[in-house]
Design a protein around this motif. Structure first.
Motif, PDB file in Angstrom:
ATOM      1  N   GLY A 122       0.812  -1.204   0.000  1.00  0.00           N
ATOM      2  CA  GLY A 122       0.000   0.000   0.000  1.00  0.00           C
ATOM      3  C   GLY A 122       0.847   1.256   0.000  1.00  0.00           C
ATOM      4  O   GLY A 122       2.065   1.209  -0.222  1.00  0.00           O
ATOM      5  N   ARG A 123       0.226   2.381   0.263  1.00  0.00           N
ATOM      6  CA  ARG A 123       0.955   3.649   0.290  1.00  0.00           C
ATOM      7  C   ARG A 123       0.235   4.634   1.208  1.00  0.00           C
ATOM      8  O   ARG A 123      -0.976   4.553   1.418  1.00  0.00           O
ATOM      9  N   TRP A 124       1.014   5.553   1.734  1.00  0.00           N
ATOM     10  CA  TRP A 124       0.469   6.644   2.531  1.00  0.00           C
ATOM     11  C   TRP A 124       0.008   7.740   1.582  1.00  0.00           C
ATOM     12  O   TRP A 124       0.713   8.076   0.626  1.00  0.00           O
ATOM     13  N   ILE A 125      -1.165   8.286   1.823  1.00  0.00           N
ATOM     14  CA  ILE A 125      -1.691   9.345   0.957  1.00  0.00           C
ATOM     15  C   ILE A 125      -2.112  10.543   1.792  1.00  0.00           C
ATOM     16  O   ILE A 125      -2.582  10.409   2.912  1.00  0.00           O
ATOM     17  N   ALA A 126      -1.895  11.712   1.223  1.00  0.00           N
ATOM     18  CA  ALA A 126      -2.399  12.946   1.818  1.00  0.00           C
ATOM     19  C   ALA A 126      -3.852  13.122   1.378  1.00  0.00           C
ATOM     20  O   ALA A 126      -4.294  12.489   0.418  1.00  0.00           O
ATOM     21  N   PRO A 127      -4.630  13.960   2.049  1.00  0.00           N
ATOM     22  CA  PRO A 127      -6.016  14.155   1.622  1.00  0.00           C
ATOM     23  C   PRO A 127      -6.080  14.739   0.221  1.00  0.00           C
ATOM     24  O   PRO A 127      -5.293  15.619  -0.147  1.00  0.00           O
ATOM     25  N   GLU A 128      -7.012  14.227  -0.574  1.00  0.00           N
ATOM     26  CA  GLU A 128      -7.205  14.730  -1.933  1.00  0.00           C
ATOM     27  C   GLU A 128      -7.691  16.180  -1.894  1.00  0.00           C
ATOM     28  O   GLU A 128      -7.341  16.992  -2.735  1.00  0.00           O
ATOM     29  N   TYR A 129      -8.502  16.501  -0.890  1.00  0.00           N
ATOM     30  CA  TYR A 129      -8.974  17.871  -0.710  1.00  0.00           C
ATOM     31  C   TYR A 129      -9.459  18.036   0.716  1.00  0.00           C
ATOM     32  O   TYR A 129      -9.732  17.052   1.412  1.00  0.00           O
TER      33      TYR A 129
END
Length: 371
Positions: A122-129
């Motif tokens: 998987g991966r760490w993601i920042a908020p899309e918005y």
């Protein structure tokens, strides 16, 4: 002298304590969530760690994800950002919705972890918005949105907070009230089919092991994709295909006019002026006019603009019937322009670059004898 020694000793002790705390926090939890903490919102594919974190590690865990909205990520975003500017076609009827109270919000980055499958990478993601209702320096309901890596769902972290001048930061006052606000906001909208509460079993971060789920009603392609304002396309929406049409037909008209005025000039000189405009103009317009627009409608409008322009251009010079290979070439160009508009609308450099490469390749194809 004695006071200096006392001060030095205090500094050393503080440094030692800080070092111990840092070591403890770095080793207390793994940087990647264990599989048994991952949850599948859709129940079949794609997983999310149901929390947010200050950094790309479980050691920085903060608040729990507390709302899941089922629907295409772009459609979910429009439901918050551009609700009344979209024609929501539901069950064969055009639905009228009210204005959205949500506005773009500033807030610290909080990460979550997503993976296509429980055992995969998987991966760490920042908020899309990030969006909010209320005042930044007052109290507000604040959401961060995390679309799934696959499947039609978007997880939200919603909370209430207020600005604390003495702490120079927002102080969270509730996680559950934030989720409840989102539920109330969407409850009576015609594009929402159901709102429920489901158990995922992960406690902590303000969660009791459940989250609110919002199911969007099925929509037709028109309802999901084409933004309308009071039943009509806005000027900015119309500007994209019209501008593309203007460039294509403008180059054709300029060539015919220049040849009529100065028939003795080598035609290659006219080509040297007109062709660069045709190469650069449509993608440049798509990149600029698609910014800050819903991605799918922007792509469709760019595609339609070039497709119509190509058809009118061929009609002007009397090509009838249109050869199959020419039709395929024009559709390839229109598709590439649609990708460019989609990438520009999402501010996604990778997609934008892919569209530009496709555009150049389609233009180069007839020059090297492929088309």
């Amino acid at each position: 002298m004695r006071s200096r020694r006392v001060l030095l000793a205090a500094v050393l002790v503080a440094a030692a304590l800080a070092g111990t705390a840092a070591v403890g926090s770095s080793t207390a939890e793994p940087s990647v969530p264990p599989a048994d903490q991952l949850v599948s919102p859709a129940g079949t594919e794609s997983y999310v760690w149901p929390y947010t974190s200050r950094r790309q590690s479980t050691a920085g865990r903060t608040l729990a994800l507390n709302v899941v909205v089922y629907g295409g990520p772009d459609r979910v975003r429009r439901a918050f950002v551009d609700r009344s500017g979209t024609n929501w076609t539901v069950a064969g009827q055009n639905a009228t919705v009210g204005a959205s109270p949500w506005r773009p919000a500033h807030g610290s980055v909080r990460y979550s972890y997503v993976t296509p499958d429980r055992g995969g990478t998987g991966r760490w993601i920042a908020p899309e918005y990030q969006l909010a209702v209320g005042a930044y320096f007052g109290d507000r309901t604040h959401i961060r949105a995390y679309p799934g890596p696959s499947g039609n769902w978007t997880a939200l972290q919603a909370h209430t907070e207020y600005w604390d001048w003495f702490r120079l930061r927002h102080t969270v006052t509730g996680v559950e009230p934030g989720a409840a606000f989102v539920g109330r906001d969407l409850k009576d909208e015609p594009f929402v089919e159901a709102i429920d509460r489901r158990t995922h079993g992960q406690l902590g971060g303000g969660s009791d092991g459940t989250w609110i789920t919002v199911e969007f009603a099925a929509a037709t392609l028109l309802g999901a994709a084409v933004p309308l304002t009071r039943g009509r396309l806005s000027r900015r929406d119309v500007a994209l295909p019209v501008a593309i049409l203007g460039v294509v037909l403008g180059v054709r008209a300029w060539g015919l006019a220049a040849e009529a005025v100065a028939p003795g000039v080598n035609p290659k000189l006219y080509v040297a002026v007109g062709y660069p405009v045709l190469v650069v103009g449509p993608p440049a317009l798509a990149s600029v006019l698609a910014r800050d627009r819903p991605p799918v409608p922007a792509a469709l409008l760019a595609f339609a603009g070039l497709a119509v322009a190509a058809g009118v251009d061929l009609a002007v010079v009397g090509v009838d019937p249109v050869p199959t290979h020419v039709l395929q070439h024009r559709l390839a160009l229109a598709a590439a322009l649609g990708v460019i508009a989609f990438g520009a609308a999402r501010t996604d450099r990778r997609v934008l670059g892919l569209g530009v490469v496709a555009w150049i390749a389609a233009l180069a194809a007839p020059l090297v004898g492929v088309v």
